[in-house]
Design an enzyme around this catalytic site. Structure first.
Site, PDB file in Angstrom:
ATOM      1  N   GLU A   1       0.822  -1.212   0.000  1.00  0.00           N
ATOM      2  CA  GLU A   1       0.000   0.000   0.000  1.00  0.00           C
ATOM      3  C   GLU A   1       0.856   1.263   0.000  1.00  0.00           C
ATOM      4  OE1 GLU A   1      -4.054  -1.379   2.300  1.00  0.00           O
ATOM      5  OE2 GLU A   1      -2.358  -0.780   3.527  1.00  0.00           O
TER       6      GLU A   1
ATOM      7  N   HIS B   1      -0.769  -3.751   7.974  1.00  0.00           N
ATOM      8  CA  HIS B   1      -0.958  -2.921   9.165  1.00  0.00           C
ATOM      9  C   HIS B   1      -1.779  -3.644  10.240  1.00  0.00           C
ATOM     10  CE1 HIS B   1       0.083   0.454   6.336  1.00  0.00           C
ATOM     11  NE2 HIS B   1       0.789   0.779   7.395  1.00  0.00           N
TER      12      HIS B   1
ATOM     13  N   HIS C   1      20.661 -23.770   2.935  1.00  0.00           N
ATOM     14  CA  HIS C   1      20.314 -24.352   1.636  1.00  0.00           C
ATOM     15  C   HIS C   1      18.806 -24.342   1.434  1.00  0.00           C
ATOM     16  CE1 HIS C   1      21.452 -26.870  -1.846  1.00  0.00           C
ATOM     17  NE2 HIS C   1      20.255 -27.419  -1.681  1.00  0.00           N
TER      18      HIS C   1
ATOM     19  N   CYS D   1      15.392 -27.800  -3.035  1.00  0.00           N
ATOM     20  CA  CYS D   1      15.323 -27.912  -4.494  1.00  0.00           C
ATOM     21  C   CYS D   1      15.154 -29.384  -4.828  1.00  0.00           C
ATOM     22  CB  CYS D   1      16.578 -27.333  -5.147  1.00  0.00           C
ATOM     23  SG  CYS D   1      16.595 -27.498  -6.956  1.00  0.00           S
TER      24      CYS D   1
ATOM     25  N   CYS E   1      20.357 -26.647 -12.658  1.00  0.00           N
ATOM     26  CA  CYS E   1      20.890 -25.813 -11.589  1.00  0.00           C
ATOM     27  C   CYS E   1      22.102 -26.504 -10.974  1.00  0.00           C
ATOM     28  CB  CYS E   1      19.824 -25.545 -10.526  1.00  0.00           C
ATOM     29  SG  CYS E   1      19.281 -27.047  -9.659  1.00  0.00           S
TER      30      CYS E   1
ATOM     31  N   ARG F   1      13.401 -20.485  -5.877  1.00  0.00           N
ATOM     32  CA  ARG F   1      13.662 -19.222  -5.167  1.00  0.00           C
ATOM     33  C   ARG F   1      12.380 -18.679  -4.535  1.00  0.00           C
ATOM     34  NH1 ARG F   1      16.887 -18.192  -9.830  1.00  0.00           N
ATOM     35  NH2 ARG F   1      15.458 -16.580 -10.543  1.00  0.00           N
TER      36      ARG F   1
ATOM     37  N   ASP G   1      13.623 -13.160  -6.690  1.00  0.00           N
ATOM     38  CA  ASP G   1      13.964 -14.044  -5.570  1.00  0.00           C
ATOM     39  C   ASP G   1      13.022 -13.735  -4.416  1.00  0.00           C
ATOM     40  OD1 ASP G   1      15.085 -15.575  -3.570  1.00  0.00           O
ATOM     41  OD2 ASP G   1      17.155 -15.035  -4.042  1.00  0.00           O
TER      42      ASP G   1
ATOM     43  N   ARG H   1      12.692 -15.601  -1.647  1.00  0.00           N
ATOM     44  CA  ARG H   1      13.065 -16.321  -0.424  1.00  0.00           C
ATOM     45  C   ARG H   1      13.293 -15.374   0.745  1.00  0.00           C
ATOM     46  NH1 ARG H   1      18.004 -19.700  -2.817  1.00  0.00           N
ATOM     47  NH2 ARG H   1      18.276 -17.650  -3.821  1.00  0.00           N
TER      48      ARG H   1
ATOM     49  N   THR I   1      28.552 -19.772   0.803  1.00  0.00           N
ATOM     50  CA  THR I   1      27.591 -19.197  -0.149  1.00  0.00           C
ATOM     51  C   THR I   1      28.294 -18.384  -1.217  1.00  0.00           C
ATOM     52  OG1 THR I   1      25.525 -17.922  -0.335  1.00  0.00           O
ATOM     53  CG2 THR I   1      27.217 -17.037   1.124  1.00  0.00           C
TER      54      THR I   1
ATOM     55  N   LYS J   1      21.854 -13.484   0.615  1.00  0.00           N
ATOM     56  CA  LYS J   1      21.785 -14.385   1.768  1.00  0.00           C
ATOM     57  C   LYS J   1      22.770 -13.945   2.847  1.00  0.00           C
ATOM     58  CE  LYS J   1      21.601 -18.701   0.708  1.00  0.00           C
ATOM     59  NZ  LYS J   1      22.037 -20.049   0.261  1.00  0.00           N
TER      60      LYS J   1
END
Length: 424
Positions: A33, A148, A259, A262, A273, A303, A335, A337, A358, A363
């Site tokens: 909003e 809210h 991780h 997946c 991937c 993701r 993404d 996540r 990583t 992340k």
């Protein structure tokens, strides 16, 4: 290191203000909003405060309630088919059944709100419809739904108030909606604390306990014995788990891999991937170190878009879309996540500091923002093939991942120790 002290401090001040009966302002996301709401504890309302609220807002006074409160007060949903863009859970509107006239004045609405905040109130305490609009908050608060309604309920709980917060949207003198800069100017003029919904979510991930450990066991693997610990989110019931190697209690600089689930990569050996290869390499590395943790986050396929949508994205990739544009074409973020549950698991494991395995800067910095002391990152080799080369280059070039990609012809020579190189 922890990087959001200002946001956390603002939430702490807002909690204090709510407990003292002061207004606070909560701004939601620009993608939502993009508005600021005045919020006040229902039990602290007065005619003077209600007049201030009505003078500076749309005048549509909402009151956050739990589903249990709404049921006990016989407040059904306003409509059966909620077509609101954000699924705001309006019940039927109400007025106090006694002590009011038309129900619309500041004093009348004050009386209605006081009853909504009174645990002794009953269904007979109200008439329907009326001039105050109860909204049902999701049980997980702003972490579950970043609105809210939930922000108001979270603030009431954190401040030790009755679970009823009132709020209304700030408007300019011409009755256009206030946006962020106007909200900040208004707050400065009236000496009000301002927080964002994201600040509140970060605060809850940092200080609340949002997971419960439900089981643990020894897990023998091809990389030796690990212990496995299953955690259930109290927000949505999703079960995540941690694989632990060695005695990590209050250890520093513990290798950690967070991780995302997946199924296609981790279980089916998908060559689209490098997820399965990353998981294997992390387990091998931690086993060789004799110390470390893998936090496996369930429900983060594609993701964060879900398994079915991920397969739709695969189909788009076969038509020439890269992994970023495929998500966007389906109407999802690049993404989606979140790493709050990973932070919760790591805190439950009582790690003092971590070294994060990583290539993903988002992340890395998100875990820092959530209060995890990330000392540095551990870089493991990249598993690259003709099938996933485009995927990896998209992650590097469009998502900013820290990837040092070799020339494909040199892959087997440079990375001959990396598994899953059979994808040609």
């Amino acid at each position: 290191m922890f990087t959001c002290e200002a946001g956390i401090a603002s939430v702490q001040q807002a909690i204090k203000d709510v407990a003292e009966g002061k207004f606070v302002i909560v701004i939601d996301a620009a993608s939502r909003e993009n508005e600021g709401d005045l919020i006040l504890a229902g039990e602290k309302v007065s005619t003077e405060k209600m007049s201030f609220l009505l003078s500076h807002t749309t005048g549509i006074v909402c009151a956050s309630l739990s589903r249990e409160q709404a049921k006990s007060l016989d407040l059904p949903a306003m409509v059966q088919d909620n077509q609101c863009a954000f699924k705001t859970a309006f019940t039927v509107s109400v007025d106090a059944s006694s002590g009011v006239t038309t129900g619309v004045s500041a004093s009348d609405r004050t009386r209605t709100v006081q009853l909504l905040a009174d645990p002794a109130a009953t269904a007979e305490s109200f008439v329907r419809p009326g001039h105050v609009f109860p909204l049902i908050s999701q049980p997980g608060g702003a972490v579950q739904r970043p609105g809210h309604t939930e922000a108001a309920m979270d603030l009431m709980r954190l401040a030790g108030m009755q679970p009823c917060g009132i709020f209304a949207e700030l408007v300019n003198p011409d009755h256009s909606m206030m946006r962020q800069q106007q909200v900040l100017a208004f707050a400065e003029q009236h000496d009000l604390t301002v927080i964002t919904v994201d600040d509140l979510i970060t605060y809850r991930y940092t200080y609340d306990s949002l997971v419960t450990k439900i089981s643990s066991a020894r897990l023998p693997t091809k990389y030796g014995d690990f212990s496995i610990h299953v955690y259930e989110s109290i927000i949505d019931g999703t079960q995540h788990f941690a694989l632990v190697k060695g005695d990590i209690h209050e250890q520093e600089a513990v290798p950690v891999r967070v991780h995302s689930e997946c199924l296609t990569g981790d279980i089916l050996g998908s060559c689209r991937c490098d997820c399965g290869a990353q998981l294997d390499m992390a387990m091998r590395y931690i086993a060789e170190e004799g110390l470390g943790v893998i936090v496996y986050l369930r429900g983060q396929e594609g993701r964060g878009i879900g398994f079915g949508h991920k397969i739709r994205a695969y189909a788009l990739q076969d038509l020439g879309y890269d992994t970023v544009d495929a998500n966007l074409q389906l109407g999802f973020p690049i993404d989606a996540r979140e790493y709050g549950m990973a932070a919760q698991v790591l805190k439950d494991l009582q790690l003092t500091s971590v070294r994060l395995i990583t290539h993903n800067p988002r992340k890395f910095f998100e875990l820092q923002r959530l209060g995890i002391h990330v000392l540095d990152r551990i870089i493991l080799p990249v598993s690259i093939s003709t099938e996933n080369e485009g995927y990896l280059r998209t992650k590097k070039e469009r998502m900013g991942h820290w990837l040092d990609l070799p020339v494909l012809d040199d892959v087997e020579e440079e990375y001959e120790t990396v598994e899953r190189m059979s994808c040609r």
